[in-house]
Scaffold this motif. Structure first.
Motif, PDB file in Angstrom:
ATOM      1  N   GLU A  15       0.818  -1.214   0.000  1.00  0.00           N
ATOM      2  CA  GLU A  15       0.000   0.000   0.000  1.00  0.00           C
ATOM      3  C   GLU A  15       0.852   1.266   0.000  1.00  0.00           C
ATOM      4  N   ILE A  16       1.963   1.248   0.744  1.00  0.00           N
ATOM      5  CA  ILE A  16       2.814   2.433   0.815  1.00  0.00           C
ATOM      6  C   ILE A  16       3.640   2.582  -0.457  1.00  0.00           C
ATOM      7  N   GLY A  17       4.147   1.484  -0.972  1.00  0.00           N
ATOM      8  CA  GLY A  17       5.003   1.557  -2.156  1.00  0.00           C
ATOM      9  C   GLY A  17       6.405   1.985  -1.772  1.00  0.00           C
ATOM     10  N   ASP A  18       6.927   2.977  -2.450  1.00  0.00           N
ATOM     11  CA  ASP A  18       8.286   3.457  -2.200  1.00  0.00           C
ATOM     12  C   ASP A  18       8.286   4.360  -0.967  1.00  0.00           C
ATOM     13  N   ILE A  19       8.801   3.844   0.131  1.00  0.00           N
ATOM     14  CA  ILE A  19       8.769   4.593   1.389  1.00  0.00           C
ATOM     15  C   ILE A  19       9.785   5.734   1.398  1.00  0.00           C
ATOM     16  N   THR A  20      10.745   5.700   0.466  1.00  0.00           N
ATOM     17  CA  THR A  20      11.744   6.765   0.425  1.00  0.00           C
ATOM     18  C   THR A  20      11.157   8.090  -0.060  1.00  0.00           C
ATOM     19  N   ALA A  84      16.433 -13.705  13.487  1.00  0.00           N
ATOM     20  CA  ALA A  84      17.793 -14.249  13.571  1.00  0.00           C
ATOM     21  C   ALA A  84      18.696 -13.736  12.456  1.00  0.00           C
ATOM     22  N   HIS A  85      18.169 -13.531  11.275  1.00  0.00           N
ATOM     23  CA  HIS A  85      18.986 -13.137  10.131  1.00  0.00           C
ATOM     24  C   HIS A  85      19.124 -11.622   9.965  1.00  0.00           C
ATOM     25  N   LEU A  86      18.487 -10.853  10.827  1.00  0.00           N
ATOM     26  CA  LEU A  86      18.493  -9.397  10.687  1.00  0.00           C
ATOM     27  C   LEU A  86      19.757  -8.780  11.283  1.00  0.00           C
ATOM     28  N   PRO A  87      20.185  -7.631  10.754  1.00  0.00           N
ATOM     29  CA  PRO A  87      21.324  -6.924  11.356  1.00  0.00           C
ATOM     30  C   PRO A  87      20.985  -6.460  12.781  1.00  0.00           C
ATOM     31  N   GLN A  88      22.001  -6.342  13.606  1.00  0.00           N
ATOM     32  CA  GLN A  88      21.794  -5.961  15.005  1.00  0.00           C
ATOM     33  C   GLN A  88      21.135  -4.596  15.134  1.00  0.00           C
ATOM     34  N   GLU A  89      21.437  -3.676  14.231  1.00  0.00           N
ATOM     35  CA  GLU A  89      20.848  -2.330  14.289  1.00  0.00           C
ATOM     36  C   GLU A  89      19.324  -2.391  14.161  1.00  0.00           C
ATOM     37  N   ILE A  90      18.826  -3.245  13.293  1.00  0.00           N
ATOM     38  CA  ILE A  90      17.380  -3.373  13.106  1.00  0.00           C
ATOM     39  C   ILE A  90      16.750  -4.097  14.295  1.00  0.00           C
ATOM     40  N   LYS A  91      17.445  -5.090  14.839  1.00  0.00           N
ATOM     41  CA  LYS A  91      16.949  -5.769  16.046  1.00  0.00           C
ATOM     42  C   LYS A  91      16.827  -4.776  17.199  1.00  0.00           C
ATOM     43  N   ASP A  92      17.815  -3.886  17.322  1.00  0.00           N
ATOM     44  CA  ASP A  92      17.787  -2.884  18.389  1.00  0.00           C
ATOM     45  C   ASP A  92      16.604  -1.932  18.218  1.00  0.00           C
ATOM     46  N   ILE A  93      16.315  -1.536  16.993  1.00  0.00           N
ATOM     47  CA  ILE A  93      15.158  -0.664  16.734  1.00  0.00           C
ATOM     48  C   ILE A  93      13.877  -1.393  17.103  1.00  0.00           C
ATOM     49  N   GLY A 128       6.132   5.298  12.343  1.00  0.00           N
ATOM     50  CA  GLY A 128       7.423   5.979  12.429  1.00  0.00           C
ATOM     51  C   GLY A 128       8.587   5.006  12.539  1.00  0.00           C
ATOM     52  N   PHE A 129       8.426   3.949  13.331  1.00  0.00           N
ATOM     53  CA  PHE A 129       9.488   2.957  13.460  1.00  0.00           C
ATOM     54  C   PHE A 129       9.645   2.156  12.169  1.00  0.00           C
ATOM     55  N   ILE A 130       8.541   1.877  11.494  1.00  0.00           N
ATOM     56  CA  ILE A 130       8.621   1.182  10.208  1.00  0.00           C
ATOM     57  C   ILE A 130       9.378   2.042   9.204  1.00  0.00           C
ATOM     58  N   TRP A 131       9.118   3.342   9.213  1.00  0.00           N
ATOM     59  CA  TRP A 131       9.836   4.262   8.330  1.00  0.00           C
ATOM     60  C   TRP A 131      11.337   4.202   8.621  1.00  0.00           C
ATOM     61  N   ASP A 132      11.696   4.194   9.897  1.00  0.00           N
ATOM     62  CA  ASP A 132      13.106   4.162  10.286  1.00  0.00           C
ATOM     63  C   ASP A 132      13.773   2.866   9.830  1.00  0.00           C
ATOM     64  N   ILE A 133      13.115   1.744  10.040  1.00  0.00           N
ATOM     65  CA  ILE A 133      13.674   0.460   9.626  1.00  0.00           C
ATOM     66  C   ILE A 133      13.797   0.396   8.106  1.00  0.00           C
ATOM     67  N   ARG A 135      14.278   2.791   6.030  1.00  0.00           N
ATOM     68  CA  ARG A 135      15.393   3.644   5.585  1.00  0.00           C
ATOM     69  C   ARG A 135      16.746   2.957   5.783  1.00  0.00           C
ATOM     70  N   LYS A 136      16.830   2.069   6.785  1.00  0.00           N
ATOM     71  CA  LYS A 136      18.101   1.412   7.083  1.00  0.00           C
ATOM     72  C   LYS A 136      18.238   0.052   6.404  1.00  0.00           C
ATOM     73  N   THR A 137      17.198  -0.374   5.708  1.00  0.00           N
ATOM     74  CA  THR A 137      17.218  -1.663   5.028  1.00  0.00           C
ATOM     75  C   THR A 137      17.500  -1.445   3.551  1.00  0.00           C
ATOM     76  N   PRO A 138      18.546  -2.070   3.026  1.00  0.00           N
ATOM     77  CA  PRO A 138      18.830  -1.907   1.596  1.00  0.00           C
ATOM     78  C   PRO A 138      17.788  -2.633   0.751  1.00  0.00           C
ATOM     79  N   LEU A 139      17.440  -2.037  -0.377  1.00  0.00           N
ATOM     80  CA  LEU A 139      16.489  -2.671  -1.288  1.00  0.00           C
ATOM     81  C   LEU A 139      17.191  -3.787  -2.034  1.00  0.00           C
ATOM     82  N   SER A 140      16.552  -4.943  -2.086  1.00  0.00           N
ATOM     83  CA  SER A 140      17.104  -6.064  -2.844  1.00  0.00           C
ATOM     84  C   SER A 140      16.175  -6.341  -4.015  1.00  0.00           C
ATOM     85  N   VAL A 141      16.745  -6.331  -5.189  1.00  0.00           N
ATOM     86  CA  VAL A 141      15.938  -6.523  -6.390  1.00  0.00           C
ATOM     87  C   VAL A 141      16.198  -7.889  -6.979  1.00  0.00           C
TER      88      VAL A 141
END
Length: 141
Positions: A15-20, A84-93, A128-133, A135-141
């Motif tokens: 629904e949101i599409g491109d959050i950037t 388990a597979h997520l980066p520590q920064e995202i787990k902390d958020i 807001g937290f979803i927006w933050d996560i 932004r820190k997650t690289p897009l994989s195509v």
């Protein structure tokens, strides 16, 4: 994040599409219709109900996810397995969000706020937290 399972995450992303395209989380919250309306004139500011002008399906999914924060924060097996597979920064958020939302849910409920208002407040911050996560997650195509 607690409460955000595959169906909710997929629906919100679709629904949101491109959050950037949102420069800050407030823009996302407004797009979702999770901000209060405002009637101001001169020095008087009056805030009303939620605008609900945004995407109803995504807003509904976030409110549904907010229900899970009525329980105390914990890292159970399903949460640990899913993250388990997520980066520590995202787990902390995610952990920061979980402790904040559980505390906020209890606080607002104990002060006598109606449950729909509590859930809307949780959904607004969850966006807001979803927006933050996102932004820190690289897009994989």
């Amino acid at each position: 994040m607690r409460g955000v399972n595959t169906i909710i995450a997929t629906t919100v992303v679709a629904e949101i599409g491109d959050i950037t395209r949102f420069e800050n989380p407030r823009q996302l919250m407004a797009w979702l219709g999770l901000v209060p309306s405002e009637h101001s004139s001169g020095g008087t500011t009056r805030r009303g109900r939620l605008t609900k002008t945004g995407n109803a399906l995504a807003r509904t999914m976030l409110v549904e996810a907010g229900w899970s924060y009525r329980h105390p924060p914990k890292e159970g097996q399903p949460y640990l397995k899913r993250s388990a597979h997520l980066p520590q920064e995202i787990k902390d958020i995610g952990w920061k969000a979980q402790t904040r939302f559980c505390k906020r849910f209890r606080h607002l409920s104990n002060t006598g706020k109606p449950l729909p208002r509590v859930l809307a407040a949780i959904a607004r911050e969850l966006a807001g937290f979803i927006w933050d996560i996102a932004r820190k997650t690289p897009l994989s195509v």
